[in-house]
Design an enzyme around this catalytic site. Sequence first.
Site, PDB file in Angstrom:
ATOM      1  N   GLY A   7       0.838  -1.108  -0.188  1.00 20.28           N
ATOM      2  CA  GLY A   7       0.516   0.068  -0.041  1.00 20.28           C
ATOM      3  C   GLY A   7       0.478   1.130  -0.062  1.00 20.28           C
ATOM      4  CB  ALA A   8       2.221   3.514  -2.136  1.00 17.98           C
ATOM      5  N   GLY A   9      -0.365   4.306   0.097  1.00 18.52           N
ATOM      6  CA  GLY A   9      -1.501   5.520   0.751  1.00 18.52           C
ATOM      7  C   GLY A   9      -1.196   6.041   1.689  1.00 18.52           C
ATOM      8  CB  VAL A  11      -0.418   4.621   6.928  1.00 14.19           C
ATOM      9  CG1 VAL A  11       0.272   3.751   7.032  1.00 14.19           C
ATOM     10  CG2 VAL A  11      -1.770   5.491   7.466  1.00 14.19           C
ATOM     11  N   GLY A  12       0.570   3.525   3.802  1.00  9.47           N
ATOM     12  CA  GLY A  12       1.921   2.994   3.454  1.00  9.47           C
ATOM     13  C   GLY A  12       3.415   4.436   2.231  1.00  9.47           C
ATOM     14  CG  ASN A 103      -6.100   2.821  13.429  1.00 13.61           C
ATOM     15  OD1 ASN A 103      -5.627   3.036  13.807  1.00 13.61           O
ATOM     16  ND2 ASN A 103      -6.606   4.383  12.427  1.00 13.61           N
ATOM     17  CE  LYS A 186      -4.831   5.477  15.903  1.00 15.29           C
ATOM     18  NZ  LYS A 186      -4.084   4.952  14.833  1.00 15.29           N
ATOM     19  CD  GLU A 269      -9.653   1.430   7.559  1.00 17.36           C
ATOM     20  OE1 GLU A 269      -9.030   0.244   7.482  1.00 17.36           O
ATOM     21  OE2 GLU A 269      -9.639   2.220   9.146  1.00 17.36           O
TER      22      GLU A 269
HETATM   23  N1  LIG Z   1      -4.550   7.961   7.176  1.00 15.96           N
HETATM   24  C1  LIG Z   1      -4.286   8.731   7.759  1.00 15.96           C
HETATM   25  O1  LIG Z   1      -3.961   9.430   9.109  1.00 15.96           O
HETATM   26  C2  LIG Z   1      -4.193   6.927   9.368  1.00 15.96           C
HETATM   27  C3  LIG Z   1      -4.721   5.916   8.558  1.00 15.96           C
HETATM   28  N2  LIG Z   1      -4.481   4.585   9.565  1.00 15.96           N
HETATM   29  C4  LIG Z   1      -4.691   3.229   9.211  1.00 15.96           C
HETATM   30  O2  LIG Z   1      -4.007   2.953   8.957  1.00 15.96           O
HETATM   31  C5  LIG Z   1      -4.324   2.603   6.887  1.00 15.96           C
HETATM   32  C6  LIG Z   1      -4.227   2.401   6.098  1.00 15.96           C
HETATM   33  O3  LIG Z   1      -4.736   3.591   6.117  1.00 15.96           O
HETATM   34  P1  LIG Z   1      -4.642   4.960   4.840  1.00 15.96           P
HETATM   35  O4  LIG Z   1      -3.091   4.797   4.301  1.00 15.96           O
HETATM   36  O5  LIG Z   1      -4.887   6.390   5.034  1.00 15.96           O
HETATM   37  O6  LIG Z   1      -5.261   4.405   3.444  1.00 15.96           O
HETATM   38  P2  LIG Z   1      -5.387   4.632   1.815  1.00 15.96           P
HETATM   39  O7  LIG Z   1      -6.244   4.576   1.056  1.00 15.96           O
HETATM   40  O8  LIG Z   1      -4.450   5.986   1.885  1.00 15.96           O
HETATM   41  O9  LIG Z   1      -3.737   3.432   1.551  1.00 15.96           O
HETATM   42  C7  LIG Z   1      -4.243   2.202   1.481  1.00 15.96           C
HETATM   43  C8  LIG Z   1      -3.470   1.614   0.650  1.00 15.96           C
HETATM   44  O10 LIG Z   1      -3.835  -0.162   0.320  1.00 15.96           O
HETATM   45  C9  LIG Z   1      -3.639  -0.182  -1.184  1.00 15.96           C
HETATM   46  N3  LIG Z   1      -4.429  -1.457  -1.199  1.00 15.96           N
HETATM   47  C10 LIG Z   1      -5.073  -1.921  -0.924  1.00 15.96           C
HETATM   48  N4  LIG Z   1      -4.808  -3.422  -1.437  1.00 15.96           N
HETATM   49  C11 LIG Z   1      -4.410  -3.182  -1.910  1.00 15.96           C
HETATM   50  C12 LIG Z   1      -3.564  -5.010  -2.403  1.00 15.96           C
HETATM   51  N5  LIG Z   1      -4.238  -6.402  -2.433  1.00 15.96           N
HETATM   52  N6  LIG Z   1      -1.935  -4.881  -3.369  1.00 15.96           N
HETATM   53  C13 LIG Z   1      -1.230  -3.086  -2.980  1.00 15.96           C
HETATM   54  N7  LIG Z   1      -2.076  -2.659  -2.702  1.00 15.96           N
HETATM   55  C14 LIG Z   1      -2.905  -2.702  -1.908  1.00 15.96           C
HETATM   56  C15 LIG Z   1      -4.257   0.406  -2.175  1.00 15.96           C
HETATM   57  O11 LIG Z   1      -4.261   0.831  -3.006  1.00 15.96           O
HETATM   58  P3  LIG Z   1      -5.041   1.152  -4.268  1.00 15.96           P
HETATM   59  O12 LIG Z   1      -4.452   2.650  -4.138  1.00 15.96           O
HETATM   60  O13 LIG Z   1      -4.864   0.138  -5.405  1.00 15.96           O
HETATM   61  O14 LIG Z   1      -6.668   0.429  -3.447  1.00 15.96           O
HETATM   62  C16 LIG Z   1      -4.099   1.920  -0.943  1.00 15.96           C
HETATM   63  O15 LIG Z   1      -3.417   3.201  -2.014  1.00 15.96           O
HETATM   64  C17 LIG Z   1      -5.877   1.752   7.977  1.00 15.96           C
HETATM   65  O16 LIG Z   1      -6.139   0.724   8.674  1.00 15.96           O
HETATM   66  C18 LIG Z   1      -6.278   3.550   8.328  1.00 15.96           C
HETATM   67  O17 LIG Z   1      -7.094   3.197   9.570  1.00 15.96           O
HETATM   68  C19 LIG Z   1      -3.506   4.658  11.142  1.00 15.96           C
HETATM   69  C20 LIG Z   1      -3.225   5.356  11.603  1.00 15.96           C
HETATM   70  C21 LIG Z   1      -3.354   7.004  10.507  1.00 15.96           C
HETATM   71  C1  LIG Z   2      -6.916   8.762  15.472  1.00 14.17           C
HETATM   72  C2  LIG Z   2      -5.970   9.185  14.282  1.00 14.17           C
HETATM   73  C3  LIG Z   2      -6.120  10.863  13.873  1.00 14.17           C
HETATM   74  C4  LIG Z   2      -4.794   9.202  14.399  1.00 14.17           C
HETATM   75  O1  LIG Z   2      -3.336   8.291  14.250  1.00 14.17           O
HETATM   76  C5  LIG Z   2      -6.830   8.461  13.533  1.00 14.17           C
HETATM   77  O2  LIG Z   2      -6.324   7.097  13.105  1.00 14.17           O
HETATM   78  C6  LIG Z   2      -8.120   7.993  12.771  1.00 14.17           C
HETATM   79  O3  LIG Z   2      -8.369   8.683  12.789  1.00 14.17           O
HETATM   80  O4  LIG Z   2      -8.219   7.134  11.506  1.00 14.17           O
END
Ligand SMILES: NC(=O)C1=CN([C@@H]2O[C@H](COP(=O)(O)OP(=O)(O)OC[C@H]3O[C@@H](n4cnc5c(N)ncnc54)[C@H](OP(=O)(O)O)[C@@H]3O)[C@@H](O)[C@H]2O)C=CC1
Ligand SMILES: CC(C)(CO)C(=O)C(=O)O
Length: 308
Positions: A7-9, A11-12, A103, A186, A269
Amino acid sequence: MRWLVLGAGGVGGYFGGRLQEAGEDVTFLVRPGRAAILRRQGLSIESPDGAARLEPRLLLPGEAAAAPFDTVLLACKAYDLDAAIAALAPHVGPGCAILPLLNGLIHLDRLDAAFGTGRVLGGLCQISATLGPSGEIRHLDLPPRIIFGERAGGSSDRVQAIAAAMAPARFKSEASDNILQDMWEKFTLLASLAGLTCLMRGSVGEIARQPGGVPVARSFLRESAAVATASGYPPRDRFLKATEQRLTDPASAVTASMLRDIERGGPTEGAHILGDMVARGRALGVATPLAEAAACHVAVYEAKRNLD
Ligand SMILES: NC(=O)C1=CN([C@@H]2O[C@H](COP(=O)(O)OP(=O)(O)OC[C@H]3O[C@@H](n4cnc5c(N)ncnc54)[C@H](OP(=O)(O)O)[C@@H]3O)[C@@H](O)[C@H]2O)C=CC1
Ligand SMILES: CC(C)(CO)C(=O)C(=O)O
């Protein structure tokens, strides 16, 4: 250390990018749509801690890797977990540790079932990050931090190796000898924040400024903390005080990322966080009427979204 970041969203992309920037050997496992964007414009990070533009090494599902990986940083959303597990399976060899940053808690059971308990560390991250309109990573708020550790407690060679590899990167990292306690706290915070802001469809401050807003925020926290306590992870006093303040601050513009997901019409989620909190409470005889209302509210949104 050889890292595979799934995942390069938000977080990743952020944490994987910062590891690469610090000189770590990082490969991103991404689907074709994201790969096309990253090939075209690289991995860009916009952050108050400093911008970065990187050329990421990419691996697509089904492709073979050049060499085995030491650590997987798992950063998909919970609703994508099954596909993520299938994509990761060929790359998780002997000696490879999985560090999930999702999360919630329930993904640990699914990862254990797929890869074996011994491979799966505990982990969580703090950040507020999202993807911008051109696919750039936008770090919006909160000092980025990863906490991780052995779920059985204590430390290990692999935890120390991960800590050493993360130390030079531009985020805080902390090896915890009590990671399940950290994850429960958390989970308690997020279930309260997501339940509160999704049910009321407002920020913490917008809710706190209304009559009844502060008591309802406190009740969300009390419910989640009661489930954590009944599960054997009573939240620490310091956490409870800080979280109560965070959830009742009339000046706060904070919302849960789950509310932002709803506002952009995306999947949430909700089942993984709110549904799981309710299910755990029910199994332990702890009443969670507010979490139940919030879980139902988000489930109705999901059902209508699936019809569209
Ligand atoms: N964003 C935040 O501020 C925070 C997020 N979190 C938690 O972190 C986790 C990730 O969140 P976040 O980064 O925001 O999510 P995003 O949607 O920004 O990124 C998730 C990424 O995972 C990729 N993905 C999903 N399935 C696959 C797969 N099978 N193979 C390859 N890539 C895949 C998606 O790709 P594609 O583009 O192809 O869909 C997407 O780019 C969640 O559980 C969230 O609750 C925790 C703290 C803070
Ligand atoms: C609690 C918080 C804002 C901090 O990481 C979070 O994880 C979310 O809103 O998904």
